[in-house]
Structures are given as structure tokens and as C-alpha cells.
Design a protein around this motif. Structure first.
Motif, short mmCIF file in Angstrom:
data_model
loop_
_atom_site.label_atom_id
_atom_site.label_comp_id
_atom_site.label_asym_id
_atom_site.label_seq_id
_atom_site.Cartn_x
_atom_site.Cartn_y
_atom_site.Cartn_z
N UNK A 180 35.32 50.39 39.05
CA UNK A 180 35.29 49.68 37.76
C UNK A 180 36.43 48.66 37.70
N UNK A 181 37.61 49.04 38.16
CA UNK A 181 38.75 48.11 38.19
C UNK A 181 38.48 46.90 39.06
N UNK A 182 37.87 47.09 40.21
CA UNK A 182 37.54 45.97 41.08
C UNK A 182 36.51 45.05 40.42
N UNK A 183 35.55 45.61 39.73
CA UNK A 183 34.56 44.79 39.02
C UNK A 183 35.26 43.97 37.92
N UNK A 184 36.14 44.61 37.18
CA UNK A 184 36.87 43.91 36.12
C UNK A 184 37.74 42.80 36.70
N UNK A 185 38.50 43.11 37.74
CA UNK A 185 39.37 42.09 38.35
C UNK A 185 38.56 40.94 38.93
N UNK A 186 37.43 41.24 39.54
CA UNK A 186 36.57 40.20 40.10
C UNK A 186 36.02 39.30 39.00
N UNK A 187 35.58 39.91 37.90
CA UNK A 187 35.03 39.09 36.82
C UNK A 187 36.12 38.23 36.18
N UNK A 188 37.32 38.76 36.04
CA UNK A 188 38.42 37.96 35.50
C UNK A 188 38.78 36.84 36.47
N UNK A 189 38.81 37.14 37.76
CA UNK A 189 39.13 36.12 38.77
C UNK A 189 38.14 34.95 38.70
N UNK A 219 36.51 29.23 36.74
CA UNK A 219 35.58 28.29 36.11
C UNK A 219 36.33 27.12 35.49
N UNK A 220 35.65 25.98 35.46
CA UNK A 220 36.27 24.81 34.86
C UNK A 220 36.45 25.00 33.36
N UNK A 221 35.41 25.49 32.68
CA UNK A 221 35.50 25.81 31.26
C UNK A 221 35.54 27.33 31.12
N UNK A 222 36.72 27.85 31.19
CA UNK A 222 36.89 29.31 31.21
C UNK A 222 36.97 29.89 29.81
N UNK A 223 36.29 31.00 29.61
CA UNK A 223 36.40 31.77 28.37
C UNK A 223 37.40 32.91 28.52
N UNK A 224 37.98 33.04 29.69
CA UNK A 224 38.91 34.14 29.98
C UNK A 224 40.26 33.85 29.34
N UNK A 225 40.72 34.80 28.53
CA UNK A 225 42.00 34.63 27.85
C UNK A 225 43.10 35.40 28.59
N UNK A 226 44.31 35.17 28.20
CA UNK A 226 45.44 35.88 28.81
C UNK A 226 45.35 37.38 28.51
#
Length: 96
Positions: free
Chosen positions: A47-56, A61-68
Motif C-alpha cells: 500500500x505504501x509503494x502504491x501511495x508513493x508511486x501515485x504521489x511521485x 504532471x505539468x498540472x499537478x493536483x498533488x499538495x504538500x
């Protein structure tokens, strides 16, 4: 993430060896706890690897929705997995 993948490879090899020797969940009390605890940790690592991969990929992405906060939460979850292993390793591999 590299070490998480390495951990999963090593555990897969270890599980393969144990299953080949006939050591399953019902083998004895120790291995019942061994399988439950280590598989609990393996699931959290996956699960941690999936989360880290999705955050990475979210950051890439150029238009990222990922927050700090997403980055911090994924790091906190990953370190929780480390903490679980730091408690399990001495109990399973060093005491027994």
C-alpha cells in the motif's frame, strides 16, 4: 521505494522457501504469528509503494493536483511501515 521493492523480493523468496518446506499458517503457534505479522507488514509496504508511486507521478504532471500535505502523508505512512518492521524484526528474527 527501491528498498520497499527489495524487501518484497526478499520476503517473496523467504515465503517460497518456507512454503516449500511445508511451513504454513497452521504449522505451529510461532509460525501462525510469523505469517500473520509479516504478511500484515507486507500488505502495508505494498500500500505504501502504491501511495508513493501515485504521489511521485502526481508531482511529475505539468498540472499537478498533488499538495504538500499529500507528500507529507505518504511519507508518514511509509515511515509507519518502517516502524512496524523495526518492532517485528527483533521479535521474530532475533528473539526466536
Amino acid at each position: 521505494m527501491l528498498f520497499g521493492g527489495l524487501f518484497l523480493c526478499l520476503k517473496s523468496f523467504e515465503y517460497y522457501e518456507k512454503l516449500g518446506e511445508g511451513i504454513t499458517v497452521g504449522y505451529n503457534t510461532f509460525f501462525t504469528f510469523y505469517w500473520m505479522l509479516t504478511l500484515f507488514h507486507v500488505i502495508h509496504v505494498i500500500v505504501g509503494l502504491v501511495i508513493l508511486t501515485s504521489v511521485y507521478f502526481g508531482i511529475k504532471k505539468e498540472k499537478s493536483n498533488t499538495s504538500i500535505e499529500d507528500v507529507e502523508a505518504s511519507g508518514a505512512f511509509w515511515h509507519m511501515c518502517d516502524l512496524i518492521w523495526m518492532m517485528l524484526f527483533p521479535v521474530i528474527y532475533l528473539l526466536f
